[in-house]
Design a protein around this motif. Sequence first.
Motif, PDB file in Angstrom:
ATOM      1  N   ASN A   1      32.703  24.689 -21.051  1.00 33.55           N
ATOM      2  CA  ASN A   1      31.311  24.420 -20.680  1.00 33.55           C
ATOM      3  C   ASN A   1      30.921  22.978 -20.985  1.00 33.55           C
ATOM      4  OD1 ASN A   1      31.133  27.029 -19.832  1.00 33.55           O
ATOM      5  ND2 ASN A   1      29.544  27.659 -21.252  1.00 33.55           N
ATOM      6  N   ALA A   2      31.439  22.444 -22.083  1.00 36.27           N
ATOM      7  CA  ALA A   2      31.174  21.040 -22.404  1.00 36.27           C
ATOM      8  C   ALA A   2      31.803  20.128 -21.349  1.00 36.27           C
ATOM      9  CB  ALA A   2      31.724  20.709 -23.793  1.00 36.27           C
TER      10      ALA A   2
ATOM     11  N   SER B   1      20.072  25.206 -24.574  1.00 37.72           N
ATOM     12  CA  SER B   1      20.448  25.605 -25.933  1.00 37.72           C
ATOM     13  C   SER B   1      19.837  26.962 -26.252  1.00 37.72           C
ATOM     14  CB  SER B   1      19.957  24.564 -26.940  1.00 37.72           C
ATOM     15  OG  SER B   1      18.538  24.607 -27.037  1.00 37.72           O
TER      16      SER B   1
ATOM     17  N   LYS C   1      29.518  20.064 -18.356  1.00 35.59           N
ATOM     18  CA  LYS C   1      28.357  19.188 -18.570  1.00 35.59           C
ATOM     19  C   LYS C   1      28.732  17.709 -18.431  1.00 35.59           C
ATOM     20  CE  LYS C   1      25.741  22.303 -21.574  1.00 35.59           C
ATOM     21  NZ  LYS C   1      25.142  22.508 -22.907  1.00 35.59           N
ATOM     22  N   GLU C   2      29.933  17.381 -18.831  1.00 38.18           N
ATOM     23  CA  GLU C   2      30.367  15.991 -18.798  1.00 38.18           C
ATOM     24  C   GLU C   2      30.855  15.558 -17.409  1.00 38.18           C
ATOM     25  OE1 GLU C   2      31.260  12.159 -20.252  1.00 38.18           O
ATOM     26  OE2 GLU C   2      30.107  13.794 -21.134  1.00 38.18           O
TER      27      GLU C   2
ATOM     28  N   LYS D   1      33.624  27.311 -25.060  1.00 34.79           N
ATOM     29  CA  LYS D   1      32.661  26.249 -25.354  1.00 34.79           C
ATOM     30  C   LYS D   1      33.163  24.899 -24.839  1.00 34.79           C
ATOM     31  CE  LYS D   1      30.816  28.501 -29.501  1.00 34.79           C
ATOM     32  NZ  LYS D   1      30.751  28.459 -30.993  1.00 34.79           N
ATOM     33  N   ALA D   2      34.453  24.661 -25.015  1.00 31.01           N
ATOM     34  CA  ALA D   2      35.035  23.390 -24.555  1.00 31.01           C
ATOM     35  C   ALA D   2      34.962  23.273 -23.033  1.00 31.01           C
ATOM     36  CB  ALA D   2      36.476  23.273 -25.028  1.00 31.01           C
TER      37      ALA D   2
ATOM     38  N   SER E   1      36.181  29.079 -28.761  1.00 38.41           N
ATOM     39  CA  SER E   1      36.226  27.609 -28.826  1.00 38.41           C
ATOM     40  C   SER E   1      36.636  27.020 -27.491  1.00 38.41           C
ATOM     41  CB  SER E   1      37.189  27.151 -29.928  1.00 38.41           C
ATOM     42  OG  SER E   1      38.541  27.367 -29.565  1.00 38.41           O
TER      43      SER E   1
ATOM     44  N   GLU F   1      27.260  22.236 -11.394  1.00 41.47           N
ATOM     45  CA  GLU F   1      26.904  22.445 -12.798  1.00 41.47           C
ATOM     46  C   GLU F   1      26.092  23.730 -12.952  1.00 41.47           C
ATOM     47  OE1 GLU F   1      24.554  20.229 -16.472  1.00 41.47           O
ATOM     48  OE2 GLU F   1      25.313  19.042 -14.805  1.00 41.47           O
TER      49      GLU F   1
END
Length: 326
Positions: free
Chosen positions: A72-73, A121, A76-77, A69-70, A66, A85
Amino acid sequence: MKEKRKSIDFINSICASRSQGLLGEQRLIRMAEAESLASAFDVLRESAFGGEINFSSAEYERVIESEEKALNAFVKEYAPSDEIEGYCLAPYDFYNAEVMVKCEKLGLSYEEYVGPIGAFSLEELQLLVRGKEQTVFPKELVRAVKEALLILEENGGGMAVGVIFTRAKYEYLTRIVKTGYLREIISKEIDGLNLCSAIRANDVELAISQYVHGGKLTVEAIKAIALRDKKALKLLLSIDCWIKDIALQAIDIANSGKPLVETERQLNGLSASRMLAGRYTESGGTYPFMLYYCRRKNEIACVRTALTGKANGLLAEEIKRRFITV
């Protein structure tokens, strides 16, 4: 990639704020010295690591996933440029595509084996693997998928596929990355990869078959490492070659029959070490973002080391010995 990005000042302020929430070396040491996996997990959950979901210590891998994933998010942001990136996310795309190619050949479902999502994805990557879409992907990734599928069709092994994707990944990274400190990190990553591959191969032909271009270690140096010839290696490497001492030490470790734990620790921590070394003299521009990213990524790796070590009964000192720079 994004058409419009947030201002660099805003991004850097976000990174400065988030840096205050890093676990820190002392908490990691407490995890290593905890009596059990459950106790180490309790130390971790004193922080915000893993978010608000109520996981148990037996589910520690889900907690780590988790956080990956956070992160990597977050990239992206808030990534301040396309090249950053790409540097942060492309390794996940190449890894996931490699997994999907192998699963496609074996008739397996890939969901259990892939890692966190990168720039693309899993559904998009599956279209690439099945030859239904190629235009949106980096040319290096497209080529790697085609070559790997062909190798497997001809009954080639998983190692050959891994080399294809590794080479393609670094070809892509060296193409898109122009910033000096990032190019330095990539070059060192390639050197570390070639060093460990050659040491483990203990065979010249095998070492050369796995060689990745883009670092400071030449093919001749790789031959010397594969032969574990310290005298030849000293002659080949200049006095100021950054990896010289690590390579000589690795040869001694391998000849003693011990695993390359210390070598891997040094190499896996080099990105954060490089960023920390320049944090006062190169503090502007994209540097704060990458400093935070490298430290956070290494921190997640250390959490995995601590909890996996506890789950497998490793002693505290052995766990701490495997921690990388945070």
